[in-house]
Structures are given as C-alpha cells and as structure tokens.
Scaffold this motif. Structure first.
Motif, PDB file in Angstrom:
ATOM      1  N   SER A  40      90.011 -61.782  84.916  1.00 16.26           N
ATOM      2  CA  SER A  40      88.821 -62.330  84.280  1.00 16.26           C
ATOM      3  C   SER A  40      88.723 -63.830  84.589  1.00 16.26           C
ATOM      4  O   SER A  40      89.691 -64.454  85.025  1.00 16.26           O
ATOM      5  CB  SER A  40      88.877 -62.108  82.772  1.00 16.26           C
ATOM      6  OG  SER A  40      90.054 -62.688  82.233  1.00 16.26           O
ATOM      7  N   ILE A  41      87.564 -64.386  84.356  1.00 15.50           N
ATOM      8  CA  ILE A  41      87.333 -65.797  84.642  1.00 15.50           C
ATOM      9  C   ILE A  41      88.115 -66.661  83.651  1.00 15.50           C
ATOM     10  O   ILE A  41      88.040 -66.461  82.434  1.00 15.50           O
ATOM     11  CB  ILE A  41      85.831 -66.123  84.571  1.00 15.50           C
ATOM     12  CG1 ILE A  41      85.096 -65.394  85.698  1.00 15.50           C
ATOM     13  CG2 ILE A  41      85.593 -67.623  84.662  1.00 15.50           C
ATOM     14  CD1 ILE A  41      83.595 -65.558  85.658  1.00 15.50           C
ATOM     15  N   ILE A  42      88.871 -67.620  84.185  1.00 16.88           N
ATOM     16  CA  ILE A  42      89.663 -68.522  83.348  1.00 16.88           C
ATOM     17  C   ILE A  42      88.747 -69.605  82.779  1.00 16.88           C
ATOM     18  O   ILE A  42      88.069 -70.321  83.519  1.00 16.88           O
ATOM     19  CB  ILE A  42      90.792 -69.172  84.162  1.00 16.88           C
ATOM     20  CG1 ILE A  42      91.778 -68.104  84.659  1.00 16.88           C
ATOM     21  CG2 ILE A  42      91.527 -70.223  83.323  1.00 16.88           C
ATOM     22  CD1 ILE A  42      92.815 -68.636  85.633  1.00 16.88           C
ATOM     23  N   THR A  96      97.833 -71.882  83.304  1.00 20.49           N
ATOM     24  CA  THR A  96      96.656 -71.594  84.126  1.00 20.49           C
ATOM     25  C   THR A  96      96.378 -72.736  85.103  1.00 20.49           C
ATOM     26  O   THR A  96      95.929 -72.501  86.226  1.00 20.49           O
ATOM     27  CB  THR A  96      95.417 -71.335  83.253  1.00 20.49           C
ATOM     28  OG1 THR A  96      95.187 -72.463  82.396  1.00 20.49           O
ATOM     29  CG2 THR A  96      95.598 -70.083  82.422  1.00 20.49           C
ATOM     30  N   ALA A  97      96.657 -73.967  84.672  1.00 18.45           N
ATOM     31  CA  ALA A  97      96.453 -75.117  85.567  1.00 18.45           C
ATOM     32  C   ALA A  97      97.398 -75.033  86.763  1.00 18.45           C
ATOM     33  O   ALA A  97      97.004 -75.302  87.913  1.00 18.45           O
ATOM     34  CB  ALA A  97      96.677 -76.427  84.812  1.00 18.45           C
ATOM     35  N   PHE A 134      96.296 -74.684  90.637  1.00 19.64           N
ATOM     36  CA  PHE A 134      96.764 -75.667  91.622  1.00 19.64           C
ATOM     37  C   PHE A 134      97.439 -74.971  92.803  1.00 19.64           C
ATOM     38  O   PHE A 134      97.130 -75.251  93.971  1.00 19.64           O
ATOM     39  CB  PHE A 134      97.733 -76.644  90.973  1.00 19.64           C
ATOM     40  CG  PHE A 134      98.325 -77.657  91.933  1.00 19.64           C
ATOM     41  CD1 PHE A 134      97.628 -78.808  92.262  1.00 19.64           C
ATOM     42  CD2 PHE A 134      99.579 -77.439  92.498  1.00 19.64           C
ATOM     43  CE1 PHE A 134      98.171 -79.737  93.145  1.00 19.64           C
ATOM     44  CE2 PHE A 134     100.121 -78.347  93.384  1.00 19.64           C
ATOM     45  CZ  PHE A 134      99.419 -79.512  93.709  1.00 19.64           C
ATOM     46  N   LEU A 135      98.357 -74.052  92.504  1.00 14.25           N
ATOM     47  CA  LEU A 135      99.061 -73.332  93.576  1.00 14.25           C
ATOM     48  C   LEU A 135      98.106 -72.438  94.360  1.00 14.25           C
ATOM     49  O   LEU A 135      98.266 -72.277  95.580  1.00 14.25           O
ATOM     50  CB  LEU A 135     100.201 -72.499  92.977  1.00 14.25           C
ATOM     51  CG  LEU A 135     101.361 -73.298  92.357  1.00 14.25           C
ATOM     52  CD1 LEU A 135     102.370 -72.368  91.711  1.00 14.25           C
ATOM     53  CD2 LEU A 135     102.036 -74.169  93.410  1.00 14.25           C
ATOM     54  N   SER A 136      97.106 -71.885  93.690  1.00 16.71           N
ATOM     55  CA  SER A 136      96.113 -71.066  94.384  1.00 16.71           C
ATOM     56  C   SER A 136      95.319 -71.911  95.368  1.00 16.71           C
ATOM     57  O   SER A 136      95.054 -71.475  96.498  1.00 16.71           O
ATOM     58  CB  SER A 136      95.166 -70.418  93.365  1.00 16.71           C
ATOM     59  OG  SER A 136      95.861 -69.555  92.503  1.00 16.71           O
ATOM     60  N   GLY A 137      94.929 -73.119  94.944  1.00 11.95           N
ATOM     61  CA  GLY A 137      94.224 -74.020  95.843  1.00 11.95           C
ATOM     62  C   GLY A 137      95.079 -74.394  97.041  1.00 11.95           C
ATOM     63  O   GLY A 137      94.592 -74.462  98.185  1.00 11.95           O
ATOM     64  N   ILE A 178      87.540 -77.445  88.942  1.00 10.86           N
ATOM     65  CA  ILE A 178      87.294 -77.881  90.319  1.00 10.86           C
ATOM     66  C   ILE A 178      88.318 -78.930  90.734  1.00 10.86           C
ATOM     67  O   ILE A 178      88.853 -78.905  91.851  1.00 10.86           O
ATOM     68  CB  ILE A 178      85.868 -78.427  90.469  1.00 10.86           C
ATOM     69  CG1 ILE A 178      84.840 -77.303  90.325  1.00 10.86           C
ATOM     70  CG2 ILE A 178      85.695 -79.125  91.823  1.00 10.86           C
ATOM     71  CD1 ILE A 178      83.401 -77.795  90.291  1.00 10.86           C
ATOM     72  N   GLY A 179      88.619 -79.861  89.819  1.00  6.04           N
ATOM     73  CA  GLY A 179      89.586 -80.920  90.127  1.00  6.04           C
ATOM     74  C   GLY A 179      90.992 -80.390  90.339  1.00  6.04           C
ATOM     75  O   GLY A 179      91.704 -80.827  91.252  1.00  6.04           O
ATOM     76  N   ILE A 180      91.412 -79.426  89.510  1.00  3.84           N
ATOM     77  CA  ILE A 180      92.760 -78.858  89.632  1.00  3.84           C
ATOM     78  C   ILE A 180      92.906 -78.099  90.945  1.00  3.84           C
ATOM     79  O   ILE A 180      93.874 -78.291  91.694  1.00  3.84           O
ATOM     80  CB  ILE A 180      93.065 -77.934  88.438  1.00  3.84           C
ATOM     81  CG1 ILE A 180      93.122 -78.739  87.144  1.00  3.84           C
ATOM     82  CG2 ILE A 180      94.392 -77.200  88.666  1.00  3.84           C
ATOM     83  CD1 ILE A 180      93.203 -77.883  85.887  1.00  3.84           C
ATOM     84  N   VAL A 181      91.938 -77.217  91.217  1.00  3.46           N
ATOM     85  CA  VAL A 181      91.979 -76.456  92.470  1.00  3.46           C
ATOM     86  C   VAL A 181      91.862 -77.405  93.658  1.00  3.46           C
ATOM     87  O   VAL A 181      92.564 -77.252  94.672  1.00  3.46           O
ATOM     88  CB  VAL A 181      90.850 -75.406  92.507  1.00  3.46           C
ATOM     89  CG1 VAL A 181      90.844 -74.683  93.853  1.00  3.46           C
ATOM     90  CG2 VAL A 181      91.016 -74.395  91.383  1.00  3.46           C
TER      91      VAL A 181
END
Length: 269
Positions: A136-138, A145-146, A150-153, A192-195
């Motif tokens: 689901s959308i975070i 979650t942050a 971050f790791l996903s980005g 957006i900033g974290i990713v």
C-alpha cells in the motif's frame, strides 16, 4: 550549459517512469551514455565545473518530465497498458543494432562475450517471473519506512544507469513504486526528498563502478549491457492484447517506438 540536454533529460525521465524501461537505454540511444557516466562520476571531484554544465540541463529535463508526466503515465498504464508497453518494446528492439555497432567500435566479439550476453539476458528475463510486492502507499514516514525509501531510491538509481534494467521495475519489486508515483503526483516533498537522497547516492557510487568497467573492460561491459537490454524485452512484454482495438494500437505503438529510436539516434551526439 548544454541546454539541448533538457529535451534529452525529458526523454530519460519519461522512460524512468515506466516499469521495465531504463533511462540508461535512452541515454545510449541519444549517444550520451559515456558522457553521462563520466559526468556523474566526476561531479564531486575537483573537476566538477567541467561536468556541471552537462548535468544541470539534463536534471532539469528529467525532473520536468517526471513531475509533468507522472499522472499521464499512470493513466496510460491503466487504460492502454499493452500499447504503452509495445511502444517501449519497439524502442528496445530499435536500440539493439546500435549497441552492436558501439560494441564493435570498442572490441572484437569473442566467445566469452557471447556467454556474458546470454547470462545477462537470462538474469534480466527471469525478473519477468518475479512477483512485485503488493504494498500500500506509504503515508506515515517513520525511521523504518524512511530507511526503506532511501535504500529503494539507491537501488533504483543504480538500475536507472544500466541499460536494460528499469529503476521503476526495481521499485515495483520492492513494493514502493505506488508510494513514489503518488508522492510525485501529490508533491509530497518529504518522501520525494528521502527517495531523492537515495537516488543521488546510488548515482554517484554506481557511476564510478560503471566508468571503471567501461574504461578497463569495454568488451565485457558492453556484452553485459547488450544482454541486459535483450533480457528486458521479457520484462516489458505485456502479453497478447485482448481486443482488436488494443491489437491495432499496440502495432502502431510498436512501429512508433522503432521510428522514435531512429529519429533520436539521428540527432545523437
């Protein structure tokens, strides 16, 4: 400033919104892949002024496309999934001959290169059989979650730089693609900033590795790149269109993809 990089960045940004399509593939079509890797790798060196004029317009174009087209891409993937994917299949098939030309300009094809192509093709094609995480959308950003975002980005940006591997598809497999698209569409600056921070770190690290490989092992590196691109066809393939209308639109989109590659490569560096 190389302002013509704005439209190049827009082409790359658009492709990075599509699961299965790599911005690195578009960079190869446009003839700027080596420059892109060198610029990202060198932007934090003492020679940063040499590269910043190349990267800023490119980043502006990518950012503009991602922000402006995220809703459109969502709509196309929802309502015209097969034609959209067939357009990118046309792009991918169109680039393969260009990659072989680039390969031959760097090295002679040997049996070990063919083996590397086959292995890379199988590895990427096998991703088509992986089931994306149903997530689901975070909306509630915690430390956990942050860190995930971050790791996903980071992982997504590493994939973006490799032709044939889609950063968006990596995000889809991890389960954060809906969150990222929603954040872009709704201007959720925190997410957006974290990713984006993860993307920046991934770009810097992976660009240095790719630059080293291209400089020291050009034949093997391009063998792997060609295999990655060929294998991505299995990931992008949407299946057989369900209706006559979708068949027609898919054929038109497929031809359009091939034509676009020819047009883009004609105006490459």
């Amino acid at each position: 400033m190389e302002w013509k990089n704005i439209w190049r960045g827009m082409a790359m940004g658009t492709s990075d919104l599509i699961p299965g399509v790599s911005g690195g593939t578009i960079a190869v079509i446009l003839g700027i892949y080596d420059q892109l890797i060198e610029a990202i790798s060198g932007v934090f060196s003492r020679y940063w002024k040499k590269y910043i004029g190349f990267l800023i317009p490119l980043a502006i174009g990518m950012g503009t496309a991602i922000i402006a087209l995220s809703r459109i891409i969502e709509y196309l993937l929802l309502e015209y999934y097969a034609p959209t994917q067939f357009f990118f299949i046309g792009l991918i098939l169109g680039i393969i001959p260009l990659l072989f030309v680039e390969f031959k300009s760097r090295a002679s094809i040997r049996p070990i290169h063919v083996i590397a192509m086959i292995v890379a093709t199988v590895l990427v094609a096998s991703m088509a059989f992986l089931n994306p995480v149903d997530s689901s959308i975070i909306t509630d950003v915690t430390f956990g979650t942050a860190l995930l975002l971050f790791l996903s980005g980071w992982l997504g940006s590493m994939a973006m730089l490799l032709p044939g591997i889609s950063g968006s598809f990596v995000l889809l497999l991890i389960g954060v693609y809906p969150t990222v698209i929603s954040a872009i569409s709704n201007f959720n600056l925190l997410i957006i900033g974290i990713v984006g921070a993860g993307v920046a770190v991934g770009f810097i690290v992976s660009s240095k590795v790719i630059r080293y490989l291209l400089a020291n092992f050009p034949g093997m590196t391009f063998s792997v790149i060609i295999g990655l691109v060929v294998g991505s066809l299995a990931v992008v393939f949407p299946g057989v269109p369900a209706t006559a209308l979708m068949w027609t639109l898919s054929v038109i989109a497929f031809i359009a993809g091939i034509v676009v590659v020819r047009l883009l490569s004609r105006y490459s560096v």
